[in-house]
Design an enzyme around this catalytic site. Structure first.
Site, short mmCIF file in Angstrom:
data_model
loop_
_atom_site.label_atom_id
_atom_site.label_comp_id
_atom_site.label_asym_id
_atom_site.label_seq_id
_atom_site.Cartn_x
_atom_site.Cartn_y
_atom_site.Cartn_z
N GLY A 1 -27.94 3.59 29.31
CA GLY A 1 -28.54 4.22 30.47
C GLY A 1 -28.31 5.72 30.48
O GLY A 1 -29.15 6.48 30.95
N SER A 2 -27.15 6.14 29.97
CA SER A 2 -26.86 7.57 29.91
C SER A 2 -27.89 8.32 29.09
O SER A 2 -28.40 9.37 29.50
CB SER A 2 -25.46 7.80 29.31
OG SER A 2 -24.44 7.33 30.16
N TYR B 1 -24.84 8.37 40.17
CA TYR B 1 -24.22 8.26 38.85
C TYR B 1 -25.32 7.93 37.86
O TYR B 1 -25.88 6.84 37.87
CB TYR B 1 -23.14 7.18 38.81
CG TYR B 1 -22.51 7.04 37.45
CD1 TYR B 1 -21.48 7.90 37.06
CD2 TYR B 1 -22.96 6.09 36.53
CE1 TYR B 1 -20.92 7.80 35.79
CE2 TYR B 1 -22.41 5.99 35.28
CZ TYR B 1 -21.39 6.85 34.91
OH TYR B 1 -20.84 6.76 33.66
N ASP C 1 -33.96 5.96 38.74
CA ASP C 1 -32.97 5.39 37.84
C ASP C 1 -32.82 3.92 38.21
O ASP C 1 -32.25 3.58 39.25
CB ASP C 1 -31.64 6.14 38.01
CG ASP C 1 -30.51 5.58 37.14
OD1 ASP C 1 -30.61 4.43 36.67
OD2 ASP C 1 -29.51 6.30 36.95
N VAL D 1 -31.41 1.72 36.01
CA VAL D 1 -30.51 1.20 34.98
C VAL D 1 -29.71 0.01 35.50
O VAL D 1 -29.57 -1.00 34.81
CB VAL D 1 -29.56 2.32 34.49
CG1 VAL D 1 -28.44 1.75 33.62
CG2 VAL D 1 -30.35 3.37 33.71
N LYS D 2 -29.23 0.11 36.73
CA LYS D 2 -28.40 -0.96 37.29
C LYS D 2 -29.17 -1.87 38.23
O LYS D 2 -28.85 -3.06 38.36
CB LYS D 2 -27.20 -0.35 38.03
CG LYS D 2 -26.04 -1.30 38.26
CD LYS D 2 -24.81 -0.52 38.71
CE LYS D 2 -23.58 -1.41 38.82
NZ LYS D 2 -22.38 -0.63 39.18
N THR E 1 -31.28 7.26 16.08
CA THR E 1 -31.46 6.38 14.93
C THR E 1 -31.58 4.93 15.33
O THR E 1 -32.44 4.19 14.83
CB THR E 1 -30.30 6.55 13.94
OG1 THR E 1 -30.22 7.92 13.54
CG2 THR E 1 -30.49 5.67 12.72
#
Length: 456
Positions: free
Chosen positions: A124-125, A151, A257, A259-260, A313
């Site tokens: 997520g970062s 966050y 966001d 992500v969570k 990558t």
């Protein structure tokens, strides 16, 4: 239910303590947030077994990663099948079919009557870092707005977007302005409730767009539709639609966001859908890869076709992508969003009943199976009970229940269990939580145990 105990007849030393001592000699503290002495060895469904054979009910799902429960047979089969084919690749140079298919699925899931593209990373970062880099590039506007308490991650770009107290010592990118997040429980303006508010907090954003971050030079506003590590805060019902209109009026993109909160946790595919709005882009991570490293950004074509490069990558490798496809299938076909809604209502209802005889509980809030319990020392002054939250998390651990605490005051117990939990799991968790609360409120806890476990 009984406390977490090792199988009878065992005389081995405490392997968890040994493992933690070994780890302390080789792994740096910069990658540790520790709440209790826990070293897991295996997991199944909603249960985790530690290295000493003790079994715990997991109500954090590895920070909301294990959406489908541990070792879900369909997710596991997808990973195993990928290992028998090609499990890694460098998508930047040549694609694989699972990654293409997952991108198609995600683009179709995210609402919006415009052409979309998908980007893949590993966490997520880095997904939020991608946004911090590409939003100014794609729009030709240099500035970004995010929120206090947010966050968004640990990379330079994502940490710059964050407003979390644990990152206050980070000197980030200077093009981000932080706005106060609308918090009905701790509103500084008022009147405010979860059903709606005066929107005086939104006036602060309007003022910012006239002064600190001029609208003509602001690319996007990025936020969580339910702020997670900031304290599981749900904005008033009228805030996000009003913010969407403000962005539209000023030609600013609105980015979430997820992500969570994404992929079913709140009872819908994405938390922003509770506000019936359409974002310009979203970030995904945590549960997307079924426990394997995978993140994504889904957004406007102009964003992800920007004239630059932003690639990794291992971003979008076929094994995590295969797991991601299985996660989407399980969430959709096994009714996990409906279960998140039903079990979330059961959990929040049970916690609010506990609040009737536990004065430490100041507020209970949740969307689906993302639930926060804000602890206070006094319900009138709402003084945050941060130390008590640390004690409570540790005591729950001793009783066989895994929880975590968060919030800008460190006083919110967060519950994000697997979306596969059963009514019996919820009842068991409530029973253990009730007992732990009683012990903490009665002073039956030795603070010396907390010394090595400072959490955030």
């Amino acid at each position: 239910m009984t406390d977490a105990v090792a199988p009878s007849g065992r005389n081995e030393p405490d392997l968890a303590e040994q493992a933690l001592a070994r780890e302390g000699r080789v792994i740096g503290n910069v990658m540790k947030i520790r709440l209790y002495p826990f070293v897991p060895a295996s997991a199944e469904g909603t249960r985790i077994t530690d290295v000493d054979g003790k079994v715990y009910l997991d109500f954090i799902a590895a920070a909301a990663v294990v959406q489908t429960g541990y070792r879900h047979p369909k997710v596991r089969a997808a990973i195993v099948n990928a290992l028998d084919g090609i499990w890694t690749s460098m998508h930047c140079c040549y694609p694989t079919m699972p990654t293409i298919e997952l991108a198609e699925r995600l683009a179709a899931l995210v609402p919006g009557d415009f052409e979309k593209r998908v980007w893949f990373g590993t966490t997520g970062s880095d997904a939020n870092d991608c946004l911090s880099r590409l939003l100014p590039k794609a729009t030709g506007r240099r500035r970004l707005i995010s929120y206090v308490g947010a966050y968004h991650g640990q990379t330079t770009g994502s940490a710059s977007l964050s407003g979390h107290q644990t990152q206050a010592d980070v000197i980030g990118i200077g093009n981000v302005t932080k706005m106060p997040y609308p918090d009905p429980y701790r509103c500084s303006w008022g009147p405010c409730s979860r059903d709606g508010c005066s929107l005086k907090c939104l006036d602060a954003v309007k003022s910012c767009l006239q002064t600190i971050s001029p609208a003509a030079d602001t690319a996007a506003i990025i936020l969580e539709a339910m702020q997670s590590d900031g304290g599981d805060i749900i904005p008033p019902a009228n805030y996000l639609p009003a913010l969407r209109k403000l962005c539209d009026d000023q030609g600013i993109w609105l980015v979430f966001d997820e992500v969570k909160t994404g992929l079913g946790r709140t009872g819908k595919w994405f938390a922003f859908q509770h506000a019936d709005i359409v974002p310009d882009a979203i970030s995904l991570g945590k549960p997307l890869g079924g426990g394997l490293p995978l993140s994504a950004v889904v957004g406007r074509k102009e964003l992800l076709d920007a004239p630059t490069y932003n690639l990794f990558t291992l971003g979008g490798s076929p094994a995590p992508a295969s797991a991601g496809l299985a996660v989407l299938d399980v969430v959709e076909t096994e009714g996990l969003m409906a279960n998140a809604t039903a079990r979330g209502q059961q959990l929040v209802g049970g916690l609010r009943a506990l609040a009737q005889h536990h004065p430490l509980i100041g507020d209970v809030r949740g969307m689906g199976l993302m639930v926060g319990i804000e602890l206070v020392r006094d319900r009138q002054t709402r003084e945050p009970a941060g130390r008590e939250a640390a004690r409570l998390a540790y005591r729950c651990f001793e009783l066989g229940l895994i929880v975590i605490y968060c919030g800008i005051h460190g006083n919110v117990i967060e519950l994000t269990p697997p979306l596969t939990i059963t009514p019996a799991d919820v009842d068991e968790a409530l029973e253990k939580f009730d007992r732990a609360l009683g012990d903490i409120e009665a002073g039956r806890f030795d603070d010396a145990k907390l010394a090595p476990y400072a959490g955030w």
